[in-house]
Scaffold this motif. Structure first.
Motif, PDB file in Angstrom:
ATOM      1  N   GLY A 235       0.993 -40.122 -35.927  1.00 14.65           N
ATOM      2  CA  GLY A 235       1.119 -38.715 -35.535  1.00 14.65           C
ATOM      3  C   GLY A 235      -0.232 -38.003 -35.614  1.00 14.65           C
ATOM      4  O   GLY A 235      -0.576 -37.192 -34.754  1.00 14.65           O
ATOM      5  N   HIS A 236      -0.989 -38.332 -36.644  1.00 10.80           N
ATOM      6  CA  HIS A 236      -2.338 -37.759 -36.804  1.00 10.80           C
ATOM      7  C   HIS A 236      -3.215 -38.147 -35.604  1.00 10.80           C
ATOM      8  O   HIS A 236      -3.851 -37.288 -34.986  1.00 10.80           O
TER       9      HIS A 236
ATOM     10  N   LYS B  14     -16.333 -29.109 -32.197  1.00 11.68           N
ATOM     11  CA  LYS B  14     -15.207 -30.040 -32.209  1.00 11.68           C
ATOM     12  C   LYS B  14     -15.440 -31.057 -33.302  1.00 11.68           C
ATOM     13  O   LYS B  14     -16.570 -31.349 -33.659  1.00 11.68           O
ATOM     14  N   SER B  15     -14.342 -31.601 -33.785  1.00 17.26           N
ATOM     15  CA  SER B  15     -14.487 -32.551 -34.876  1.00 17.26           C
ATOM     16  C   SER B  15     -14.832 -33.947 -34.359  1.00 17.26           C
ATOM     17  O   SER B  15     -15.157 -34.819 -35.137  1.00 17.26           O
TER      18      SER B  15
ATOM     19  N   VAL C  84       1.377 -33.033 -40.923  1.00 17.10           N
ATOM     20  CA  VAL C  84       0.297 -33.924 -40.469  1.00 17.10           C
ATOM     21  C   VAL C  84      -0.154 -33.511 -39.070  1.00 17.10           C
ATOM     22  O   VAL C  84      -1.355 -33.419 -38.783  1.00 17.10           O
TER      23      VAL C  84
ATOM     24  N   ASN D  43      -2.120 -36.515 -32.206  1.00 18.33           N
ATOM     25  CA  ASN D  43      -2.437 -35.093 -32.074  1.00 18.33           C
ATOM     26  C   ASN D  43      -3.925 -34.828 -32.015  1.00 18.33           C
ATOM     27  O   ASN D  43      -4.384 -34.033 -31.196  1.00 18.33           O
ATOM     28  N   LEU D  44      -4.670 -35.506 -32.872  1.00 21.14           N
ATOM     29  CA  LEU D  44      -6.117 -35.255 -32.910  1.00 21.14           C
ATOM     30  C   LEU D  44      -6.789 -35.684 -31.599  1.00 21.14           C
ATOM     31  O   LEU D  44      -7.667 -34.991 -31.091  1.00 21.14           O
TER      32      LEU D  44
ATOM     33  N   LYS E 282      -9.041 -30.547 -34.939  1.00 22.19           N
ATOM     34  CA  LYS E 282      -9.697 -30.750 -33.653  1.00 22.19           C
ATOM     35  C   LYS E 282     -10.853 -29.768 -33.422  1.00 22.19           C
ATOM     36  O   LYS E 282     -11.904 -30.136 -32.944  1.00 22.19           O
TER      37      LYS E 282
ATOM     38  N   LYS F 127      -5.307 -36.259 -28.610  1.00 24.80           N
ATOM     39  CA  LYS F 127      -4.441 -36.018 -27.443  1.00 24.80           C
ATOM     40  C   LYS F 127      -5.225 -36.003 -26.122  1.00 24.80           C
ATOM     41  O   LYS F 127      -4.806 -36.587 -25.128  1.00 24.80           O
ATOM     42  N   GLU F 128      -6.374 -35.349 -26.131  1.00 30.99           N
ATOM     43  CA  GLU F 128      -7.128 -35.134 -24.885  1.00 30.99           C
ATOM     44  C   GLU F 128      -7.797 -36.414 -24.356  1.00 30.99           C
ATOM     45  O   GLU F 128      -8.166 -36.464 -23.189  1.00 30.99           O
TER      46      GLU F 128
ATOM     47  N   THR G 170     -10.838 -40.725 -39.441  1.00 32.72           N
ATOM     48  CA  THR G 170     -10.812 -39.670 -38.422  1.00 32.72           C
ATOM     49  C   THR G 170     -10.178 -38.388 -38.974  1.00 32.72           C
ATOM     50  O   THR G 170      -9.787 -37.516 -38.210  1.00 32.72           O
TER      51      THR G 170
END
Lengths: 71, 253
Positions: B221-222, B54-55, A17, B225-226, A25, B228-229, B100
């Motif tokens: 967790g997703h 970027k997503s 995951v 991480n996605l 990203k 984070k910034e 997301t």
């Protein structure tokens, strides 16, 4: 284009995951895979219940089905 | 044209040592020198382009997700179009992660709604039925309202479909953590579909601390991480207090 870059060797489901999210990203192309999975699940579900309750009143059968499963 | 068609800045990087070699040989003033400058410009353009791919992004406080709508989004959007005429709301839990980009299946979409009085609920119920939704709990608003006044969840699906369904979770000020997230919404937008979710830090902590199942930990967790910034340590600290209070209130019950 949809290749996943591994920042670590995945061992657990959570590792997968996290790696997927890291890649997502900067690679919005991965959303296409997600769309396919979601829509496939919805199509299967629709087809399953329409066949299961074929020729009967959908709501009555659905409530019976949910009750039997504690829903 | 070769560089443009490959859409890969790394190829340009591969050429840079060769260009440097030409420079050392005193060829800087010949066409190779101009070619070097040309490559440098191309490199900058590609780096800028890559940085834009970027997503997600944040624009005026709205979280923008760069993807196409799915059938699940259309289902939620159609439901919200009816609900918003009658009540405020907050989408929580699994759909926050899925919207997301978390790639997993779901049967229901959880939505917080302030508990309505009987008259308002009748209007909402009738409008949902008129718009081709059906309620798991009953055919008429009277029998379903028994669940509402008891603060039990109710579910609506599209006519002649079982899943997905919208699970309405009724809240009031006594549900402290839920009321807190409800009053601190974050807007999210996918194409023209805009809706409200909890702050990301709140959603992550709620899943990690309160729900804490395997699926919830992976959802968290997703999100961690996605995003984070853009996640804020201060907001984590602020929301953690609210969530720990909620956890303690469960333990004392």
């Amino acid at each position: 284009m949809n290749k996943i870059k591994l920042s670590k060797i995945p061992k657990t489901d959570l590792d997968y995951v996290e790696i997927y999210a890291e890649n997502l990203k900067t690679n919005p192309e991965l959303f296409k895979q997600q769309k396919m999975l979601i829509e496939s699940q919805m199509k299967s579900s629709r087809s399953f219940f329409q066949n299961l309750f074929k020729g009967k009143d959908f709501k009555t059968e659905a409530r019976k089905y949910l009750k039997e499963r504690g829903g | 044209m070769f560089f443009i068609s490959t859409n890969n800045a790394e190829i340009i990087i591969l050429f840079l040592p060769w260009i440097k070699y030409l420079e050392r040989d005193g060829l800087k003033r010949c066409w190779y020198g101009n070619f070097h400058k040309f490559l440098r410009k191309l490199y900058i353009i590609f780096m800028l382009k890559n940085s834009m791919e970027k997503s997600y992004g944040l624009k005026e406080g709205i979280l923008i997700i760069e993807r196409d709508l799915t059938e699940l989004d259309y289902f939620v959007r159609d439901f919200l179009q009816v609900l918003k005429n009658h009540s405020d709301y907050l989408i929580v839990s699994g759909f926050v992660s899925i919207s997301t980009g978390r790639t997993r299946a779901t049967e229901d979409v959880d939505i917080l709604v302030p508990v309505p009085d009987k008259e308002k609920f009748k209007e909402l119920f009738d409008d949902l039925i008129k718009n081709n939704f059906w309620c798991y709990q009953g055919e008429n608003f009277g029998e379903v309202y028994l669940y509402v006044e008891d603060m039990q969840s109710i579910r609506f699906a599209r006519k002649d479909q079982m899943f997905p369904n919208m699970e309405i979770i009724f809240i009031n000020e006594s549900k402290k953590a839920k009321y807190y997230e409800f009053t601190h919404p974050l807007k999210i937008k996918i194409k023209d579909f805009e809706f409200k979710i909890p702050p990301l830090e709140f959603e992550i902590l709620y899943k990690e601390i309160i729900l804490a199942g395997k699926k919830d930990i992976e959802d968290a967790g997703h999100l961690r991480n996605l995003f984070k910034e853009i996640l804020s340590k201060d907001r984590f600290e602020e929301y953690e207090k609210v969530i720990i209070d909620e956890l303690n209130s469960y333990k004392t019950k």
